[in-house]
Design an enzyme around this catalytic site. Structure first.
Site, short mmCIF file in Angstrom:
data_model
loop_
_atom_site.label_atom_id
_atom_site.label_comp_id
_atom_site.label_asym_id
_atom_site.label_seq_id
_atom_site.Cartn_x
_atom_site.Cartn_y
_atom_site.Cartn_z
N GLU A 174 0.82 -1.22 0.00
CA GLU A 174 0.00 0.00 0.00
C GLU A 174 0.85 1.27 0.00
OE1 GLU A 174 -3.57 2.26 2.51
OE2 GLU A 174 -2.51 0.59 3.45
N LYS A 224 -2.90 -2.07 -2.68
CA LYS A 224 -3.93 -1.18 -2.13
C LYS A 224 -3.53 0.25 -2.49
CE LYS A 224 -6.59 0.10 1.95
NZ LYS A 224 -7.19 -0.35 3.21
#
Length: 294
Positions: free
Chosen positions: A176, A213
């Site tokens: 992420e 993400k």
């Protein structure tokens, strides 16, 4: 890694619920839920209250595997129990929802327009515990604020370096590198980051699968190439501070991108609601995020 969970995450319809607020963001999450700081005296009491909030969400009939594929937990939530079962076991066995664990220790100070992850000296022992607790995958966050090529390369390099350790432990990492939605150079940041991610994806071997993400991109379908990459299990989007409505609208425009929302999932929930009010509001959020994801 359980193959049935891998298939569910890769091909299932739905989204990933982010229930992983940690030390720094917990007071904010509790305040949004209607629990003020004078309700707890220390960190232990604070985490107890946030576990009660998460338990209420997870045990709600609205928290349903027809809509939710997976849930990201904070370390303390993983080690806590719901109805006499460890949280990950409750999710997997009672709910049919795949458990993930947040493993990063927060963000370092900004340098080169980015915030790298702080060192994780205890990562190996945490991954061992995650396996014992039947966790499927992990999540770790960095933040990109400026279109600085050196900074962005550093963030992505660090994410994949740690990601490989997580793969070796038999778990699937969610990588992420969040692009700040308030960055004046958001679009340029996203282009630079995508190029760096692709370099790493192309160098993964056949058994090294990752998830991504990412902030919903300014340019629609910018991440199609990442979504279609053979080494990517799934690309999920963070709400990044957008309201549920805004995040859902932006998500709908991007083919194959599914939600992994935190604030947008729980923004209308309150500790003082009756169970009926709470479940109705949660169901509304779950269904709206599901619709945007599919």
């Amino acid at each position: 890694m359980q193959q049935n969970q891998f298939e569910k995450i890769k091909n299932g319809k739905g989204f990933i619920a982010a229930l992983d607020q940690s030390g720094g963001s917990t007071p904010k999450a509790l305040a949004a839920y209607g629990v003020q700081e004078d309700a707890y005296k220390n960190e232990d009491e604070m985490f107890e209250l946030v576990h009660e909030m998460r338990t209420r969400i997870i045990t709600s009939p609205a928290f349903d595997s027809d809509y939710i594929l997976g849930a990201i937990l904070f370390e303390q939530t993983m080690d806590s129990e719901i109805e006499g079962m460890y949280t990950a076991d409750y999710l997997a066995e009672k709910k049919g929802i795949v458990p993930f664990l947040k493993v990063d220790k927060g963000l370092a100070d900004e340098e080169n327009g980015v915030q790298m992850m702080k060192p994780m000296p205890e990562l190996n022992s945490l991954l061992k515990r995650a396996n014992e607790r039947h966790i499927f995958g992990t999540k770790m966050r960095s933040v990109i604020k400026k279109a600085n090529p050196e900074g962005i390369k550093g963030v992505v390099d660090q994410q994949f370096e740690v990601g490989k350790e997580i793969i070796q432990a038999g778990l699937v990492p969610i990588i992420e590198p969040e692009v700040d939605i308030h960055s004046p150079e958001k679009e340029k940041c996203e282009e630079l980051m995508k190029a760096e991610i692709l370099k790493h994806l192309d160098n993964l071997s056949d058994n090294e699968h990752v998830m991504l993400k990412l902030t919903i991109p300014s340019q629609t379908n910018l991440y199609k190439e990442l979504i279609d990459h053979p080494m990517v299990v799934r690309v999920v989007a963070l709400s990044g501070g957008y309201s549920t409505e805004d995040a859902n609208e932006k998500l709908k425009a991007n083919d194959g991108l599914i939600a992994s929302f935190s604030r947008a999932l729980s923004q209308d929930l309150n500790v003082n609601q009756t169970d009926e009010e709470f479940n109705t509001n949660l169901e509304k959020a779950v269904k709206s995020i599901y619709e945007a994801s599919v």
